[in-house]
Scaffold this motif. Structure first.
Motif, mmCIF file in Angstrom:
data_model
loop_
_atom_site.group_PDB
_atom_site.id
_atom_site.type_symbol
_atom_site.label_atom_id
_atom_site.label_comp_id
_atom_site.label_asym_id
_atom_site.label_seq_id
_atom_site.Cartn_x
_atom_site.Cartn_y
_atom_site.Cartn_z
ATOM 1 N N GLU A 113 -9.911 15.749 -13.462
ATOM 2 C CA GLU A 113 -10.277 14.550 -12.726
ATOM 3 C C GLU A 113 -8.994 13.735 -12.636
ATOM 4 N N PHE A 114 -8.480 13.590 -11.423
ATOM 5 C CA PHE A 114 -7.175 12.959 -11.273
ATOM 6 C C PHE A 114 -7.294 11.594 -10.603
ATOM 7 N N CYS A 115 -6.209 10.849 -10.671
ATOM 8 C CA CYS A 115 -6.132 9.501 -10.113
ATOM 9 C C CYS A 115 -5.941 9.598 -8.596
ATOM 10 N N ALA A 116 -7.008 9.337 -7.849
ATOM 11 C CA ALA A 116 -6.946 9.430 -6.391
ATOM 12 C C ALA A 116 -6.480 8.116 -5.779
ATOM 13 N N ALA A 117 -6.617 7.034 -6.540
ATOM 14 C CA ALA A 117 -6.148 5.725 -6.078
ATOM 15 C C ALA A 117 -5.868 4.856 -7.299
ATOM 16 N N ALA A 118 -4.841 4.028 -7.182
ATOM 17 C CA ALA A 118 -4.474 3.147 -8.283
ATOM 18 C C ALA A 118 -4.299 1.738 -7.729
ATOM 19 N N ALA A 119 -4.450 0.753 -8.598
ATOM 20 C CA ALA A 119 -4.238 -0.621 -8.156
ATOM 21 C C ALA A 119 -3.755 -1.451 -9.324
ATOM 22 N N CYS A 120 -2.820 -2.361 -9.041
ATOM 23 C CA CYS A 120 -2.343 -3.284 -10.054
ATOM 24 C C CYS A 120 -1.650 -4.438 -9.338
ATOM 25 N N GLY A 121 -2.058 -5.664 -9.636
ATOM 26 C CA GLY A 121 -1.455 -6.812 -8.970
ATOM 27 C C GLY A 121 -1.609 -6.700 -7.470
ATOM 28 N N SER A 122 -0.493 -6.779 -6.740
ATOM 29 C CA SER A 122 -0.574 -6.732 -5.277
ATOM 30 C C SER A 122 -0.418 -5.309 -4.737
ATOM 31 N N VAL A 123 -0.415 -4.333 -5.657
ATOM 32 C CA VAL A 123 -0.220 -2.943 -5.239
ATOM 33 C C VAL A 123 -1.538 -2.179 -5.214
ATOM 34 N N VAL A 124 -1.775 -1.486 -4.104
ATOM 35 C CA VAL A 124 -2.844 -0.490 -4.023
ATOM 36 C C VAL A 124 -2.168 0.793 -3.585
ATOM 37 N N ALA A 125 -2.571 1.908 -4.185
ATOM 38 C CA ALA A 125 -1.949 3.178 -3.814
ATOM 39 C C ALA A 125 -3.022 4.244 -3.713
ATOM 40 N N THR A 126 -2.935 5.052 -2.662
ATOM 41 C CA THR A 126 -3.915 6.124 -2.486
ATOM 42 C C THR A 126 -3.202 7.467 -2.383
ATOM 43 N N GLN A 127 -3.680 8.437 -3.133
ATOM 44 C CA GLN A 127 -3.143 9.781 -3.019
ATOM 45 C C GLN A 127 -3.596 10.417 -1.701
ATOM 46 N N PHE A 128 -4.785 10.045 -1.262
ATOM 47 C CA PHE A 128 -5.304 10.590 0.002
ATOM 48 C C PHE A 128 -4.664 9.864 1.184
ATOM 49 N N HIS A 129 -4.785 10.494 2.353
ATOM 50 C CA HIS A 129 -4.209 9.918 3.565
ATOM 51 C C HIS A 129 -5.223 8.986 4.206
ATOM 52 N N ILE A 130 -5.103 7.724 3.885
ATOM 53 C CA ILE A 130 -6.008 6.700 4.394
ATOM 54 C C ILE A 130 -5.968 6.672 5.927
ATOM 55 N N GLU A 131 -4.794 6.982 6.491
ATOM 56 C CA GLU A 131 -4.610 6.911 7.945
ATOM 57 C C GLU A 131 -5.162 8.136 8.661
ATOM 58 N N LYS A 132 -5.538 9.166 7.876
ATOM 59 C CA LYS A 132 -6.044 10.404 8.483
ATOM 60 C C LYS A 132 -7.425 10.736 7.936
ATOM 61 N N SER A 133 -8.114 9.721 7.428
ATOM 62 C CA SER A 133 -9.417 9.949 6.817
ATOM 63 C C SER A 133 -10.550 9.374 7.649
ATOM 64 N N GLY A 134 -10.400 9.460 8.964
ATOM 65 C CA GLY A 134 -11.482 9.067 9.861
ATOM 66 C C GLY A 134 -11.912 7.621 9.670
ATOM 67 N N ARG A 135 -13.184 7.368 9.977
ATOM 68 C CA ARG A 135 -13.714 5.999 9.858
ATOM 69 C C ARG A 135 -13.628 5.446 8.440
ATOM 70 N N PRO A 136 -13.922 6.260 7.407
ATOM 71 C CA PRO A 136 -13.827 5.708 6.047
ATOM 72 C C PRO A 136 -12.402 5.263 5.708
ATOM 73 N N LEU B 290 0.840 -1.204 0.000
ATOM 74 C CA LEU B 290 0.000 0.000 0.000
ATOM 75 C C LEU B 290 0.872 1.250 0.000
ATOM 76 N N GLY B 291 0.805 2.030 -1.058
ATOM 77 C CA GLY B 291 1.501 3.314 -1.116
ATOM 78 C C GLY B 291 0.534 4.430 -0.746
ATOM 79 N N ILE B 292 1.004 5.370 0.068
ATOM 80 C CA ILE B 292 0.138 6.469 0.504
ATOM 81 C C ILE B 292 0.786 7.804 0.157
ATOM 82 N N CYS B 293 0.033 8.682 -0.507
ATOM 83 C CA CYS B 293 0.437 10.055 -0.826
ATOM 84 C C CYS B 293 1.750 10.067 -1.615
ATOM 85 N N LEU B 294 2.829 10.623 -1.042
ATOM 86 C CA LEU B 294 4.110 10.590 -1.772
ATOM 87 C C LEU B 294 4.526 9.141 -2.050
#
Lengths: 259, 220
Positions: free
Chosen positions: B169-192, B76-80
């Motif tokens: 409209e930009f890529c906020a999250a990408a996925a391929c194979g075993s990789v998921v990546a989010t531009q947003f901060h999954i760890e700072k996005s509350g319950r969601p 899982l890649g987050i932001c940078l």
């Protein structure tokens, strides 16, 4: 659709959240961690925690408190107070804060903004400013002068000019806390909020004077703020984040509501 | 065990506390030997791409990370951490990055005075296709963003979720194979954010049920 942020502000003195008017008549409101968690659960978008007496007491930021807040909430928060250099910033970020707010320190030593932005990125460096209305248009063409040390000291510097300079140095966000409006609950100072929002390319946060949802709407629409700080009306239970957001949605302001 | 990659770029404690709240053991580590042994890898990051790549190189982590992706370790890649999974970025005058995902990273160009840079705050992400980590997640969700650059995937289908800012409209999250990546901060996005992190922490790294298959090519 980027939403407008609502940011509760916790002024902490000796480990307790307090609220006073113009830094006086402070009332104990409780434990910062419990209060932060409550606002987080109620749907606030971000938090600001000021260790307001740290600098005056000549001690660093209460990092234990910062770390406990970081464990309690899953949203970003900024920390201010007690920051003297980049090493202090690094410690607060390591403790779990997202952003560091500098105010008087940046006026005395603007280079701290550049150093912080270089070390951690602009998004980590928030400039807090406390402008006050002035008639001295020669020194302050915008009609607003920067004060420091908790409104106690005037600097003779123009607020808009300082905002531009801070952004050039690397500030990633500006909190405009009006000395005149602070604690009044009569609404944000829309004039200075808008002047700064139009002068800089980074997000601007309105602060001081929130009394009701309409004041937030005005800050976002007339004041062109990207976010707004709310304190007294939440702390005293006059309203809640959830209610403010519901009212703002009815007014057509884009705010985040959990689905 | 989940390894949170420490390469001197950012807020690792927040990721740690989020995993703690969900009950998943994790370690913050810059030790290649430890990261190689992890069941899954979280690659966070804030700051600038050039410095981040230097830190990764200095710590001998570049091949470790590429190897983990090639081996199909849930990643899982987050932001940078998302941005430097791509091939290159405009940041810092142009930097070659990890090249795990096809595409490049560009700076937002404000289309109105209203568009402040960085893009900072809660924005609505629209999920574009099904994925195991999205099971039970609403089709549109608010997440917390702080960034001035965004990824432009070089292959259709890489984009998992999209958001809108500064007229694109930009890529906020990408996925391929075993990789998921989010531009947003999954760890700072509350319950969601926690809900999505929880899905990642349970994911086997496969896009759909079937036999395990390491990616045949490095670049997705």
């Amino acid at each position: 659709m980027l939403t407008r942020r609502i940011i509760p502000c916790l002024d902490v003195i000796r480990g307790r959240v307090t609220k006073g008017v113009r830094f006086r008549n402070n009332v104990d409101l409780g434990d910062p961690v419990e209060i932060a968690r409550r606002y987080y659960e109620d749907g606030c978008d971000e938090l600001v925690v000021y260790d307001i007496t740290a600098s005056a007491e000549g001690r660093p930021t209460d990092l234990d408190m910062v770390a406990r807040v970081a464990r309690a909430v899953r949203i970003p928060f900024a920390v201010g107070g007690g920051i003297a250099d980049v090493a202090d910033m690094a410690r607060a970020l390591e403790a779990g804060a997202e952003k560091i707010s500098v105010n008087s320190l940046a006026v005395r030593r603007p280079g701290i903004i550049r150093e912080g932005a270089h070390a951690f990125g602009s998004q980590c460096v928030v400039l807090g400013m406390d402008p006050v209305r002035t008639d001295d248009r020669a020194a302050c063409p915008s009609g607003y002068e920067i004060t420091i040390r908790g409104f106690r000291e005037r600097t003779g510097r123009d607020a808009v000019e300082w905002a531009r300079q801070a952004v050039d140095l690397g500030a990633g966000e500006i909190v405009v806390n009006s000395v005149d409006a602070d604690g009044t609950r009569q609404g944000y100072d829309l004039t200075i909020t808008r002047l700064i929002a139009e002068a800089v390319p980074v997000p601007v946060v309105a602060s001081g004077g929130a009394g009701c949802a309409e004041h937030l709407r005005a800050a976002f629409v007339e004041g062109k703020a990207d976010a707004a700080i709310v304190a007294g009306i939440l702390h005293t239970g006059l309203t809640t984040i959830e209610r403010l957001k519901r009212e703002l949605v009815e007014m057509g302001v884009p705010v985040r509501v959990e689905t | 065990m989940i390894a949170i990659v420490d390469y001197g770029a950012g807020n690792l404690t927040s990721v740690r506390w989020a995993l703690d709240e969900l009950g998943y053991p994790s370690r913050i580590s810059s030790d290649p030997a430890e990261i190689v042994r992890a069941d899954r890898i979280i690659f966070p990051g804030v700051g600038a791409a050039g410095a981040a790549m230097r830190h990764l190189r200095d710590r001998g982590l570049i091949e470790i990370l590429r190897g983990a992706v090639a081996a199909g370790v849930p990643f899982l890649g987050i932001c940078l951490g998302m941005q430097i999974l791509f091939e290159r970025t405009e940041e810092d005058g142009g930097v070659e990055t990890l090249g795990v995902l096809a595409g490049d990273v560009r700076r937002f160009q404000p289309s109105y005075a209203r568009d402040k840079i960085p893009h900072m705050g809660w924005n609505l992400v629209r999920w574009l296709r099904p994925h195991p980590v999205l099971e039970g997640i609403s089709p549109t969700v608010f997440y917390y963003f702080v960034h001035s650059y965004y990824a432009c995937p070089g292959r259709p289908g890489l984009t998992l979720g999209a958001a809108e800012y500064a007229g694109v409209e930009f890529c906020a999250a990408a996925a391929c194979g075993s990789v998921v990546a989010t531009q947003f901060h999954i760890e700072k996005s509350g319950r969601p954010g926690l809900a999505l992190l929880d899905r990642f922490a349970r994911w086997d790294g496969r896009e759909r049920p079937g036999p395990a298959r390491p990616s045949e090519e490095r670049i997705c």
